[in-house]
Design a protein around this motif. Structure first.
Motif, PDB file in Angstrom:
ATOM      1  N   VAL A 264       0.869  -1.184   0.000  1.00 48.49           N
ATOM      2  CA  VAL A 264       0.000   0.000   0.000  1.00 48.49           C
ATOM      3  C   VAL A 264       0.902   1.228   0.000  1.00 48.49           C
ATOM      4  CG1 VAL A 264      -1.853   1.221   1.189  1.00 48.49           C
ATOM      5  CG2 VAL A 264      -1.759  -1.275   1.288  1.00 48.49           C
ATOM      6  N   ASP A 266       2.073   5.192  -1.914  1.00 48.69           N
ATOM      7  CA  ASP A 266       1.486   6.522  -2.011  1.00 48.69           C
ATOM      8  C   ASP A 266       0.791   6.786  -3.337  1.00 48.69           C
ATOM      9  OD1 ASP A 266       2.050   7.616   0.520  1.00 48.69           O
ATOM     10  OD2 ASP A 266       4.131   8.021  -0.050  1.00 48.69           O
ATOM     11  N   TRP A 270      -4.489   4.087  -4.123  1.00 46.36           N
ATOM     12  CA  TRP A 270      -4.547   3.637  -2.734  1.00 46.36           C
ATOM     13  C   TRP A 270      -5.109   4.724  -1.824  1.00 46.36           C
ATOM     14  CZ3 TRP A 270      -4.799  -1.085  -1.482  1.00 46.36           C
ATOM     15  CH2 TRP A 270      -4.031  -2.077  -2.111  1.00 46.36           C
ATOM     16  N   ILE A 271      -4.715   5.961  -2.055  1.00 46.13           N
ATOM     17  CA  ILE A 271      -5.215   7.060  -1.222  1.00 46.13           C
ATOM     18  C   ILE A 271      -6.733   7.172  -1.354  1.00 46.13           C
ATOM     19  CG2 ILE A 271      -5.201   9.571  -0.940  1.00 46.13           C
ATOM     20  CD1 ILE A 271      -2.237   9.524  -1.701  1.00 46.13           C
ATOM     21  N   PHE A 274      -8.470   4.083   0.337  1.00 42.25           N
ATOM     22  CA  PHE A 274      -8.489   4.166   1.805  1.00 42.25           C
ATOM     23  C   PHE A 274      -9.396   5.296   2.279  1.00 42.25           C
ATOM     24  CE2 PHE A 274      -5.620   0.869   1.866  1.00 42.25           C
ATOM     25  CZ  PHE A 274      -5.067   0.629   3.114  1.00 42.25           C
ATOM     26  N   VAL A 300       2.460   0.472   5.652  1.00 47.34           N
ATOM     27  CA  VAL A 300       1.559   1.278   4.822  1.00 47.34           C
ATOM     28  C   VAL A 300       2.144   2.683   4.676  1.00 47.34           C
ATOM     29  CG1 VAL A 300      -0.745   2.326   4.712  1.00 47.34           C
ATOM     30  CG2 VAL A 300      -0.482  -0.048   5.453  1.00 47.34           C
ATOM     31  N   PRO A 304      -1.961   6.917   2.188  1.00 46.14           N
ATOM     32  CA  PRO A 304      -3.175   6.205   2.589  1.00 46.14           C
ATOM     33  C   PRO A 304      -3.456   6.292   4.087  1.00 46.14           C
ATOM     34  CG  PRO A 304      -1.869   4.881   1.086  1.00 46.14           C
ATOM     35  CD  PRO A 304      -1.031   6.059   1.455  1.00 46.14           C
ATOM     36  N   ALA A 307      -5.123   9.522   4.723  1.00 42.65           N
ATOM     37  CA  ALA A 307      -6.508   9.470   4.248  1.00 42.65           C
ATOM     38  C   ALA A 307      -7.407   8.832   5.301  1.00 42.65           C
ATOM     39  CB  ALA A 307      -6.587   8.699   2.936  1.00 42.65           C
ATOM     40  N   GLY A 347      -4.290  12.821   2.251  1.00 43.47           N
ATOM     41  CA  GLY A 347      -3.289  11.871   1.778  1.00 43.47           C
ATOM     42  C   GLY A 347      -2.255  12.509   0.876  1.00 43.47           C
TER      43      GLY A 347
END
Length: 355
Positions: A264, A266, A270-271, A274, A300, A304, A307, A347
């Motif tokens: 996970v 940046d 993913w942001i 999440f 992680v 994320p 976020a 994020g």
């Protein structure tokens, strides 16, 4: 400044008002102020406030099952049941123990002043989104403007002073600064935006409803009996759906957070993912702090994690269900979009600032 409501005085019961104040002050002291004061010292000494309620000591959420649902619901209930009882007491008391126009005078206008009042009144509450939801229902029943009710609702969790202190000791004060800056924008800017979307027809309907409510209340019997009746009605209406949704989210943890590790990164995908998951999921007060701490320890990325920091506290599926009638679909849809957007901005900011 335009207002939904007239400002004439109504007769009031000093005893009822005193009882409301007693419930609010004594309840918040017992449930929130005293425990959080002591927990702040624990956070300062240990740089932790406990395990992540999402994963426990494991590196990922358990597979979806009834066992996972019951485990999460049990842990969650132990953390929030006292605050939920207090929220139901206050949400029903707002509608029955306070004079009909008090809430409208403070929170009923369509301008920024009522939004600011709602956000500031939230600070002593420090409740999670679900425990604050019954109070939001009560405020709207007394015709607080939608924006003021939303600012009160979001302010309880997003601007919780205790959580900000825990965050600084556990995650670092730069995380607190990020949460405070974006949280203030979400609470006050979001409330203002919600009020801007109120139509003239909604304003007229709110005024008519308040006058009808005040007239009906003046002809009803003992207000303490009405309070107990309304308390029972709110509990029977709100709690069952709340329990069911918490169970379902507890079971679905593995689907909402399928990966919790170095994979996970940046990336924007993913942001966004999440941010959406955090908006839907439900946690107790300050639960985001150990969750983010665990996420970072598992590898992680900061984007994320930030976020989640912004989206886990403000709203959730259960709290949206509890406030659906009070706020309406249009306001709730706008609210979801604002929370997700705040998570994405948080994020990206964490990435840009090299958290």
């Amino acid at each position: 400044m335009e207002s939904f409501f007239p400002t004439q005085r109504r007769p009031n019961s000093a005893l009822a008002i005193a009882l409301f104040a007693l419930i609010a002050v004594a309840g918040l002291y017992y449930v929130k102020w005293s425990p959080y004061y002591h927990r702040a010292f624990v956070a300062a000494d240990t740089h932790s406030i406990g395990h992540s309620i999402l994963t426990g000591a494991q590196a990922s959420p358990p597979a979806a099952s009834w066992h996972a649902a019951l485990d999460y619901a049990s842990a969650y209930a132990k953390a929030i049941w006292q605050a939920l009882v207090l929220g139901l007491l206050l949400g029903s008391a707002v509608q029955t123990l306070l004079p009909a126009h008090w809430v409208a005078r403070v929170l009923g206008s369509t301008g920024l002043r009522s939004v600011a009042a709602g956000g500031l009144l939230a600070l002593p509450g420090m409740m999670c989104t679900c425990c604050a939801a019954p109070v939001v229902v009560g405020l709207r029943a007394r015709q607080a403007s939608p924006g003021a009710a939303v600012a009160f609702w979001l302010g309880n969790s997003v601007l919780n002073p205790a959580t900000l202190v825990f965050m600084g000791f556990v995650l670092g004060w730069h995380w607190t600064a990020l949460r405070l800056a974006l949280g203030a924008l979400l609470v006050f800017g979001g409330g203002w935006l919600v009020n801007r979307h109120a139509t003239s027809a909604e304003r007229s309907a709110a005024l008519a409803q308040l006058d009808a409510f005040a007239e009906a209340a003046s002809h009803q019997g003992n207000r303490f009996a009405r309070w107990l009746k309304l308390l029972a009605q709110m509990a029977l209406r709100l709690v069952p759906e709340y329990v069911v949704l918490v169970l379902l989210l507890g079971a679905a943890r593995a689907w909402l957070f399928p990966h919790v590790g170095p994979e996970v990164d940046d990336a924007l995908g993913w942001i966004v993912a999440f941010a959406i998951a955090g908006t839907l999921f439900v946690i107790p007060t300050a639960g985001e702090v150990p969750i983010v701490q665990a996420m970072l320890s598992f590898g992680v990325a900061a984007g994320p994690a930030a976020a989640l920091l912004m989206t886990l506290p403000p709203i959730s599926v259960p709290s949206l269900a509890m406030t659906a009638r009070a706020l309406g679909v249009r306001v709730q849809a706008l609210l979801v979009l604002m929370v997700v957007a705040t998570g994405v901005v948080g994020g990206l900011a964490a990435v840009a600032l090299h958290f």
